[in-house]
Write a protein that holds these residues in place. Sequence first.
Motif, PDB file in Angstrom:
ATOM      1  N   ALA A  90      49.845  -8.038  -7.554  1.00 27.77           N
ATOM      2  CA  ALA A  90      48.453  -8.822  -7.760  1.00 27.77           C
ATOM      3  C   ALA A  90      47.599  -8.323  -9.096  1.00 27.77           C
ATOM      4  CB  ALA A  90      47.415  -8.287  -6.586  1.00 27.77           C
ATOM      5  N   ARG A  91      47.958  -7.112  -9.610  1.00 30.61           N
ATOM      6  CA  ARG A  91      47.408  -6.670 -10.625  1.00 30.61           C
ATOM      7  C   ARG A  91      48.117  -7.164 -11.897  1.00 30.61           C
ATOM      8  NH1 ARG A  91      47.909  -2.299 -14.096  1.00 30.61           N
ATOM      9  NH2 ARG A  91      49.503  -1.379 -13.029  1.00 30.61           N
ATOM     10  N   TYR A  92      49.289  -7.401 -11.846  1.00 32.63           N
ATOM     11  CA  TYR A  92      50.141  -7.804 -12.920  1.00 32.63           C
ATOM     12  C   TYR A  92      50.059  -9.520 -13.099  1.00 32.63           C
ATOM     13  CZ  TYR A  92      54.276  -9.043 -15.477  1.00 32.63           C
ATOM     14  OH  TYR A  92      55.220  -9.426 -16.618  1.00 32.63           O
ATOM     15  N   LEU A  93      50.068 -10.052 -12.089  1.00 36.21           N
ATOM     16  CA  LEU A  93      50.077 -11.584 -12.204  1.00 36.21           C
ATOM     17  C   LEU A  93      48.677 -12.090 -12.385  1.00 36.21           C
ATOM     18  CD1 LEU A  93      52.420 -12.304  -9.136  1.00 36.21           C
ATOM     19  CD2 LEU A  93      52.825 -12.658 -11.484  1.00 36.21           C
ATOM     20  N   PRO A  94      48.450 -13.380 -13.031  1.00 35.70           N
ATOM     21  CA  PRO A  94      47.238 -13.835 -13.236  1.00 35.70           C
ATOM     22  C   PRO A  94      46.537 -14.200 -11.995  1.00 35.70           C
ATOM     23  CG  PRO A  94      48.916 -15.083 -14.367  1.00 35.70           C
ATOM     24  CD  PRO A  94      49.739 -14.249 -13.643  1.00 35.70           C
ATOM     25  N   ALA A  95      45.098 -14.203 -11.942  1.00 33.13           N
ATOM     26  CA  ALA A  95      44.359 -14.224 -10.532  1.00 33.13           C
ATOM     27  C   ALA A  95      44.675 -15.472  -9.887  1.00 33.13           C
ATOM     28  CB  ALA A  95      42.931 -13.969 -11.067  1.00 33.13           C
ATOM     29  N   HIS A  96      44.917 -16.614 -10.634  1.00 33.62           N
ATOM     30  CA  HIS A  96      45.051 -17.872  -9.924  1.00 33.62           C
ATOM     31  C   HIS A  96      46.282 -17.916  -9.248  1.00 33.62           C
ATOM     32  CE1 HIS A  96      47.202 -18.840 -13.616  1.00 33.62           C
ATOM     33  NE2 HIS A  96      47.730 -19.751 -13.079  1.00 33.62           N
ATOM     34  N   CYS A  97      47.615 -17.110  -9.637  1.00 33.71           N
ATOM     35  CA  CYS A  97      48.753 -16.967  -8.875  1.00 33.71           C
ATOM     36  C   CYS A  97      48.686 -16.147  -7.533  1.00 33.71           C
ATOM     37  CB  CYS A  97      49.643 -16.523  -9.802  1.00 33.71           C
ATOM     38  SG  CYS A  97      50.032 -17.499 -11.564  1.00 33.71           S
ATOM     39  N   VAL A  98      47.792 -15.424  -7.322  1.00 30.94           N
ATOM     40  CA  VAL A  98      47.778 -14.466  -6.186  1.00 30.94           C
ATOM     41  C   VAL A  98      46.673 -14.850  -5.313  1.00 30.94           C
ATOM     42  CG1 VAL A  98      47.633 -12.197  -5.691  1.00 30.94           C
ATOM     43  CG2 VAL A  98      48.744 -12.736  -7.842  1.00 30.94           C
ATOM     44  N   ARG A  99      46.994 -14.722  -3.936  1.00 36.05           N
ATOM     45  CA  ARG A  99      46.012 -15.055  -2.759  1.00 36.05           C
ATOM     46  C   ARG A  99      46.218 -14.056  -1.971  1.00 36.05           C
ATOM     47  NH1 ARG A  99      43.299 -19.934  -2.562  1.00 36.05           N
ATOM     48  NH2 ARG A  99      43.548 -20.942  -4.754  1.00 36.05           N
ATOM     49  N   LEU A 100      45.385 -12.993  -1.902  1.00 37.52           N
ATOM     50  CA  LEU A 100      45.426 -12.005  -0.791  1.00 37.52           C
ATOM     51  C   LEU A 100      44.364 -12.137   0.104  1.00 37.52           C
ATOM     52  CD1 LEU A 100      45.324  -8.744  -3.206  1.00 37.52           C
ATOM     53  CD2 LEU A 100      47.372  -9.837  -2.199  1.00 37.52           C
ATOM     54  N   ASN A 101      44.997 -11.688   1.298  1.00 45.58           N
ATOM     55  CA  ASN A 101      44.082 -11.961   2.804  1.00 45.58           C
ATOM     56  C   ASN A 101      43.764 -13.197   3.018  1.00 45.58           C
ATOM     57  OD1 ASN A 101      44.240  -9.057   3.259  1.00 45.58           O
ATOM     58  ND2 ASN A 101      42.639  -8.770   1.657  1.00 45.58           N
ATOM     59  N   THR A 102      44.546 -14.248   2.583  1.00 50.68           N
ATOM     60  CA  THR A 102      44.391 -15.592   2.924  1.00 50.68           C
ATOM     61  C   THR A 102      44.902 -16.142   3.907  1.00 50.68           C
ATOM     62  OG1 THR A 102      43.737 -15.668   0.390  1.00 50.68           O
ATOM     63  CG2 THR A 102      44.310 -17.730   1.419  1.00 50.68           C
ATOM     64  N   ARG A 103      44.512 -16.637   4.863  1.00 49.36           N
ATOM     65  CA  ARG A 103      45.108 -17.306   6.019  1.00 49.36           C
ATOM     66  C   ARG A 103      46.115 -18.520   5.606  1.00 49.36           C
ATOM     67  NH1 ARG A 103      43.243 -20.111  10.781  1.00 49.36           N
ATOM     68  NH2 ARG A 103      45.232 -20.147  12.074  1.00 49.36           N
ATOM     69  N   VAL A 104      47.358 -18.823   5.852  1.00 49.15           N
ATOM     70  CA  VAL A 104      48.001 -20.024   5.663  1.00 49.15           C
ATOM     71  C   VAL A 104      48.327 -20.671   6.893  1.00 49.15           C
ATOM     72  CG1 VAL A 104      50.180 -21.073   4.724  1.00 49.15           C
ATOM     73  CG2 VAL A 104      49.099 -19.110   3.363  1.00 49.15           C
ATOM     74  N   THR A 105      48.021 -22.055   6.991  1.00 54.87           N
ATOM     75  CA  THR A 105      48.037 -22.530   8.224  1.00 54.87           C
ATOM     76  C   THR A 105      49.445 -23.421   8.224  1.00 54.87           C
ATOM     77  OG1 THR A 105      46.827 -24.533   7.438  1.00 54.87           O
ATOM     78  CG2 THR A 105      45.538 -22.838   8.728  1.00 54.87           C
ATOM     79  N   HIS A 115      59.086 -28.163  -4.751  1.00 51.53           N
ATOM     80  CA  HIS A 115      57.959 -27.569  -4.921  1.00 51.53           C
ATOM     81  C   HIS A 115      57.469 -26.942  -3.253  1.00 51.53           C
ATOM     82  CE1 HIS A 115      57.368 -29.147  -8.898  1.00 51.53           C
ATOM     83  NE2 HIS A 115      57.250 -27.734  -9.097  1.00 51.53           N
ATOM     84  N   TRP A 116      56.904 -25.919  -3.208  1.00 51.61           N
ATOM     85  CA  TRP A 116      56.281 -25.317  -1.906  1.00 51.61           C
ATOM     86  C   TRP A 116      54.836 -26.065  -1.784  1.00 51.61           C
ATOM     87  CZ3 TRP A 116      58.844 -23.151   1.620  1.00 51.61           C
ATOM     88  CH2 TRP A 116      60.070 -22.340   1.308  1.00 51.61           C
ATOM     89  N   GLN A 117      54.480 -26.546  -0.570  1.00 55.79           N
ATOM     90  CA  GLN A 117      53.209 -27.120  -0.299  1.00 55.79           C
ATOM     91  C   GLN A 117      52.654 -26.103   0.676  1.00 55.79           C
ATOM     92  OE1 GLN A 117      52.076 -30.007  -1.804  1.00 55.79           O
ATOM     93  NE2 GLN A 117      54.080 -29.964  -2.813  1.00 55.79           N
ATOM     94  N   ILE A 118      51.418 -25.519   0.364  1.00 56.78           N
ATOM     95  CA  ILE A 118      50.910 -24.592   1.213  1.00 56.78           C
ATOM     96  C   ILE A 118      49.323 -25.118   1.405  1.00 56.78           C
ATOM     97  CG2 ILE A 118      50.081 -22.176   1.202  1.00 56.78           C
ATOM     98  CD1 ILE A 118      52.148 -22.471  -1.694  1.00 56.78           C
ATOM     99  N   THR A 119      49.233 -25.092   2.804  1.00 58.51           N
ATOM    100  CA  THR A 119      47.939 -25.489   3.183  1.00 58.51           C
ATOM    101  C   THR A 119      47.010 -24.137   3.845  1.00 58.51           C
ATOM    102  OG1 THR A 119      48.675 -27.395   3.863  1.00 58.51           O
ATOM    103  CG2 THR A 119      46.478 -26.785   4.789  1.00 58.51           C
ATOM    104  N   LEU A 120      45.941 -23.798   3.203  1.00 59.39           N
ATOM    105  CA  LEU A 120      45.120 -22.684   3.690  1.00 59.39           C
ATOM    106  C   LEU A 120      44.004 -23.138   4.830  1.00 59.39           C
ATOM    107  CD1 LEU A 120      44.165 -21.399   0.014  1.00 59.39           C
ATOM    108  CD2 LEU A 120      46.162 -20.981   1.469  1.00 59.39           C
TER     109      LEU A 120
END
Length: 150
Positions: A90-105, A115-120
Amino acid sequence: MRRRLGREALERMAQPMVGGIYTADPEQLSLRATMPRFLEMERAHRSLLLGMWKARRQQSQHEARGTSGPRYSLFLSFDAGMGVLVDELARYLPAHCVRLNTRVTSLGRDAATDHWQITLADGERLTSDAVCLALPLMPPARFCATLTKI
C-alpha cells in the motif's frame, strides 16, 4: 515425499502443508521447485533425515558454545505478521491502485478483455489487470468459490 519419508508422512504432513501453500497435489509437484533445501540436504548427507539430524546437531553445538550459527528455516514470515506485506504494498503502490478495508461484493474475469471486474459494497465498479486478495482464510475460501467468468 512418499519415497523419502513414506505414505504417512505424505498424508499427514506434506499433503496439508504443501497443499495449503501451493494449492496442489504434493505428488504432482517437483521437490526442486517447492523445497530445494530438502533436495540439497539429501544430496549433501545421503538422506533427508540424516541431513536434518546433522543440521539440528550443529545448531545445538552452536547454542551450547554460546555462539549463534545460521538459523535457516524452510518457512519464514515477517516478524510483525503478514500485514507487513500488505502495508508495504500500500505504501509502495500509487493510492488509486490500492483499496484497503474495502468490501467487495463481486469479482469476476471478463473473458473478452481478460480484465478483472470488481464491484464494491458502495456500488462502485472497478476494472483491473490484476487483483491481490489479502484476507483472513475463510472469507477468501467462500469468495473464491463463487468466482465466475463474465
